[in-house]
Enzyme design. Structure first.
Site, PDB file in Angstrom:
ATOM      1  N   ASP A   1       2.320  -7.988  -6.847  1.00  0.00           N
ATOM      2  CA  ASP A   1       2.997  -7.782  -5.500  1.00  0.00           C
ATOM      3  C   ASP A   1       4.518  -8.691  -5.256  1.00  0.00           C
ATOM      4  OD1 ASP A   1       3.342  -6.607  -2.918  1.00  0.00           O
ATOM      5  OD2 ASP A   1       2.037  -8.542  -2.024  1.00  0.00           O
ATOM      6  N   HIS A   2       5.531  -8.010  -4.842  1.00  0.00           N
ATOM      7  CA  HIS A   2       6.708  -8.792  -4.684  1.00  0.00           C
ATOM      8  C   HIS A   2       7.170  -9.549  -5.684  1.00  0.00           C
ATOM      9  CE1 HIS A   2       7.057  -7.742  -0.131  1.00  0.00           C
ATOM     10  NE2 HIS A   2       6.031  -8.101  -0.156  1.00  0.00           N
TER      11      HIS A   2
HETATM   12  P1  13P Z   1       0.287  -9.357   5.747  1.00  0.00           P
HETATM   13  O1  13P Z   1       0.090 -10.776   5.227  1.00  0.00           O
HETATM   14  O2  13P Z   1       1.021  -9.043   6.942  1.00  0.00           O
HETATM   15  O3  13P Z   1      -0.827  -8.700   5.849  1.00  0.00           O
HETATM   16  O4  13P Z   1       1.350  -8.489   4.703  1.00  0.00           O
HETATM   17  C1  13P Z   1       0.635  -8.422   3.530  1.00  0.00           C
HETATM   18  C2  13P Z   1       1.701  -7.742   2.506  1.00  0.00           C
HETATM   19  O5  13P Z   1       2.397  -6.952   3.049  1.00  0.00           O
HETATM   20  C3  13P Z   1       1.534  -8.160   1.139  1.00  0.00           C
HETATM   21  O6  13P Z   1       2.746  -7.761   0.402  1.00  0.00           O
END
Ligand code: 13P
Length: 283
Positions: free
Chosen positions: A82-83
């Site tokens: 992720d990211h």
């Molecule tokens: P939250 O921490 O707001 O649930 O966001 C999670 C997210 O988008 C991870 O990419």
């Protein structure tokens, strides 16, 4: 039906109008808790870790654990980076066996975001893995270290971005933000309504923590098929541990460990029900 790519999970979700939960995990207990909920509800799922979290959970340690857990699960589970911020870490995740990666170029000018994302998509394809991009900018930051302002997605830019990059899933910004909201956000459903028909792949909602159940359902009805949940998992683990201590239910380390697993499980159960994906993991 264990480790899988995320694209078939999201394609089925798109056809049948539900969303797959993409749950952030930081340790083995969270992985076990999420996958317990997945097995029990017979759901598909995605487990993920963001690049900013690798300070606490090194990729070379947690990555193989996530992949092994997905392989062990009786339901289809994708393992997602992720990211992603750097090509090195994205490459490392692919080498470990992650089945999808996100490049987050939301802070970059449009053309640069599209060019780098397109390169990451090509690299992911060499591993038979999927690639997620982001257009517009989701607010906050994944680890709470920055208070980035929301920059809502332009539907026309989303279309152009998708056509330039051929990503397998596209994260949009509709007023959503990472972390706990001070108050429930007012989401721009109109943006989803315009974007979904222009983009041929599932849309992704980041910042799932704190979004109201009816808003989740409305987003799903308008084209969201992957929903990221991070803070809610961490909060649920902490709350359950605190509760178990208060009730005197923790007498030794393994009770503490069980309370952590349970915290992640309860949070996943709640979201699986709202997202409508229970029973959808059966092939
Ligand atoms: P939250 O921490 O707001 O649930 O966001 C999670 C997210 O988008 C991870 O990419």
């Amino acid at each position: 039906m264990p480790l899988t790519k995320m694209s078939p999970l999201l394609a089925k979700a798109r056809n049948e109008k539900y969303a797959v939960g993409s749950f952030s995990v930081a340790n083995m207990e969270m992985v076990l808790g999420v996958l317990k909920a997945v097995e029990e509800t017979k759901s598909p799922a995605i487990i993920q870790i963001a690049e900013v979290r690798l300070k606490q959970s090194p990729l070379e340690l947690i990555g193989p654990l996530m992949v092994a857990a997905a392989k062990n699960c009786s339901m289809p589970v994708a393992v997602h980076f992720d990211h992603g911020k750097t090509k090195e870490k994205i490459q490392q995740a692919l080498d470990i066996g992650f089945t999808s990666v996100m490049f987050d170029g939301s802070h970059l000018p449009f053309e640069e975001n599209a060019a780098v994302t397109s390169g990451i998509k090509k690299t992911a394809s060499l591993y038979n893995a999927d690639c997620e991009g982001e257009i517009g900018c989701v607010g906050g930051s994944e680890d709470g270290s920055e208070d980035i302002a929301v920059n809502c997605t332009s539907p026309e830019q989303a279309k152009e971005f998708y056509e330039k990059t051929c990503v397998d899933a596209l994260a949009v910004a509709i007023g959503n933000a990472h972390g706990n909201y001070k108050q429930a956000p007012k989401l721009r459903f109109d943006i989803l309504e315009k974007t979904a028909p222009l983009v041929k792949v599932p849309l992704v909602l980041h910042g799932g923590t704190g979004i109201l159940p009816d808003d989740f359902r409305k987003c799903i009805s308008l084209g969201i098929n992957k929903i990221n949940i991070a803070t809610a998992t961490f909060d649920s683990v902490q709350a359950n541990v605190r509760k178990c201590y208060t009730e005197g239910a923790i007498n030794g380390y393994y009770d503490l460990q069980a309370a952590e697993v349970e915290g992640a499980y309860l949070n996943a159960m709640k979201h699986i029900e709202i997202f409508g994906c229970a029973g959808k993991g059966i092939q």
